[in-house]
Design a protein around this motif. Sequence first.
Motif, short mmCIF file in Angstrom:
data_model
loop_
_atom_site.label_atom_id
_atom_site.label_comp_id
_atom_site.label_asym_id
_atom_site.label_seq_id
_atom_site.Cartn_x
_atom_site.Cartn_y
_atom_site.Cartn_z
N PHE A 347 21.67 36.14 -6.05
CA PHE A 347 22.39 34.89 -6.36
C PHE A 347 22.26 34.57 -7.84
O PHE A 347 23.24 34.22 -8.51
CB PHE A 347 21.82 33.76 -5.50
N GLY A 348 21.04 34.69 -8.39
CA GLY A 348 20.83 34.41 -9.81
C GLY A 348 21.62 35.36 -10.69
O GLY A 348 22.20 34.94 -11.70
N ALA A 349 21.64 36.64 -10.32
CA ALA A 349 22.40 37.62 -11.11
C ALA A 349 23.89 37.28 -11.09
O ALA A 349 24.59 37.41 -12.11
CB ALA A 349 22.16 39.02 -10.55
N ALA A 350 24.38 36.84 -9.93
CA ALA A 350 25.80 36.48 -9.81
C ALA A 350 26.12 35.26 -10.67
O ALA A 350 27.18 35.19 -11.31
CB ALA A 350 26.15 36.20 -8.35
N LEU A 351 25.20 34.29 -10.72
CA LEU A 351 25.40 33.11 -11.56
C LEU A 351 25.49 33.51 -13.03
O LEU A 351 26.36 33.04 -13.77
CB LEU A 351 24.25 32.13 -11.39
N GLN A 352 24.57 34.38 -13.44
CA GLN A 352 24.53 34.77 -14.86
C GLN A 352 25.72 35.63 -15.25
O GLN A 352 26.17 35.58 -16.40
CB GLN A 352 23.22 35.49 -15.13
N ILE A 365 21.62 25.56 -8.53
CA ILE A 365 20.27 25.99 -8.21
C ILE A 365 19.49 24.86 -7.54
O ILE A 365 18.76 25.07 -6.56
CB ILE A 365 19.55 26.49 -9.48
N ARG A 366 19.68 23.66 -8.04
CA ARG A 366 19.01 22.51 -7.42
C ARG A 366 19.52 22.30 -5.99
O ARG A 366 18.74 22.04 -5.07
CB ARG A 366 19.26 21.27 -8.26
N GLU A 367 20.83 22.43 -5.80
CA GLU A 367 21.42 22.30 -4.47
C GLU A 367 20.90 23.40 -3.54
O GLU A 367 20.61 23.16 -2.36
CB GLU A 367 22.94 22.37 -4.58
N PRO A 401 13.99 26.20 -20.07
CA PRO A 401 14.82 26.27 -21.27
C PRO A 401 16.06 27.15 -21.13
O PRO A 401 16.93 27.11 -21.99
CB PRO A 401 13.87 26.84 -22.32
N ASP A 402 16.15 27.95 -20.06
CA ASP A 402 17.30 28.85 -19.93
C ASP A 402 17.56 29.17 -18.46
O ASP A 402 16.75 28.85 -17.58
CB ASP A 402 17.09 30.14 -20.73
N LEU A 403 18.70 29.79 -18.21
CA LEU A 403 19.11 30.07 -16.84
C LEU A 403 18.18 31.08 -16.16
O LEU A 403 17.87 30.94 -14.97
CB LEU A 403 20.56 30.59 -16.82
#
Length: 534
Positions: A347-352, A365-367, A401-403
């Motif tokens: 999921f994180g890789a897809a966001l980035q 991410i909070r959701e 400080p970063d994604l």
Amino acid sequence: MLKVLLADDEVRVCRLVQALGEWESLGMEVCGMAHNGLEALRMIEEERPDLVITDIRMPGCDGLELISRAKALQPGLQFVIISGYRQFEYAQSAIKYGVGDYLLKPIKKDELTATLQKIRQAYDLRHANITKAEQLRLHMKENLYRLGRSFFTNCLLGEEELPAGLSDLNGRYGFHFAPGIFQVILVKIDSADGRFDGEEGRVMIRKVLDILQKYETVFTDCAFYEKDSRVYGLLNYAPENEKKADKTFRAVMESLNMQKTAFAGMIFTLCAGTKETDPQGLRESLRQAAEALGQRLISLGGRVIQAEDLSPRPDCGEKTLAQLARDMAAAVEVLAPDKLRETLAAFGAALQAGGVGGRAAFDAIRESFGRFLLLLQNQGMLGQRTEEERAAFDADADLCPDLAGLVGLLEEQAVKLLERAVEQRAQEEARPVRAAKAYMQAHYMEPVTLDEVSAHVGFNASYFSTFFKKHCGTGFLEYLSELRVSKAKELLRDTDLNVTAVCEAVGYADVKHFNRTFKKYTGVKPSEFRKLYS
């Protein structure tokens, strides 16, 4: 006169501080200079200064040890530390000892003066050493700050309506705004290692406020308010000063980045909202400043981010979040932390890779963490800690400080909670087994049966037999036999009971059966065991 001691292993630094300070006008005098920690400690005992300005690193007895030992001698002694080292731990430790401010090398006259003025004012307030006129001025200043903060909190951050006109706004909240440009800026402090709390955080916020207030004269009017790890500025200036304001933002950012010398790991970002021509637009300017703040997660902080320079970016999308929720649910259902880690990493890789905006990524991410907590709660794995865990995650996420750091936090916290849930589930499932073992250990000398033990722990015999073997790796009868043989070994070793008496004491009615069982588990007969080990 306030007595000031200067302590630095570099003689020229002490002399520079002495030359730059406006001591007489501030009602201060330099009572001495020390060039190592032990000398400074001796002079503190002899001179009893009110303030010590000391380097954070010195031979003999460094600044931290000096502060600690001097505070023991003179608890009310004030300290300002000088630092030219990128050592977060030194500054952090000094603040814990009660240091209220610091100066960065190379020392500048305006920063030294501002620091000394604050110390002088605080001293006068503590000792009621100010005139009635000054008391009135400070009282009025505090009231204006409170009025302005109520506007910021209730109208800009809250839902209260903004005053209709400029004169109404100024009259109700004590501003001196004039027609021109209205803008909100936001300075954010992030921590690469997630540390920003207590006195350390308060010192950093005060330092940001000091830097911003140095440039107050650039604007027609301005006001600054702190909240958590943020400082907000409400700015009003003439249109012809627009470029000057932008230049000021860059100058502020340069000063903020210099603070990393003392606080390695801290990252500062200045976000400027849209420039509005009506104070009614301040709420929109604030919203845009928050959008710009989110973008630091993508484009990295440590710089000025202008809202007007940002281009639209896609959000995460409900479809993606719904699929993530299903994947997380599958991992929770089978209690698989490794599967959850893979899911969140993907999921994180897809966001980035998807070009999602910084604010949208933060919200996604909070959701996602909120949905994960709900999954655990619905499975009875979280107890009453849902809001507590959500608040802790939000606080840590706000300092990322970063994604990449944000994705790592989501993965770390979610996996940790699932691992804890797995451990708790294992403990809960093992509870009937522990109860059964305790019952057998108390009744092994009796004709204990599977039906009897199963009834004791509240299961039917067939299910409990399978359940017991799954959790113990051995069947009910085998465990009972091992328990009885173990007790028999103790009796053979430690008592003079004959084999028949031992047989009866551990729950066997037939000596031949006892002998066969004993030999099966030990390799020797009971009588031979006694000869070998008694």
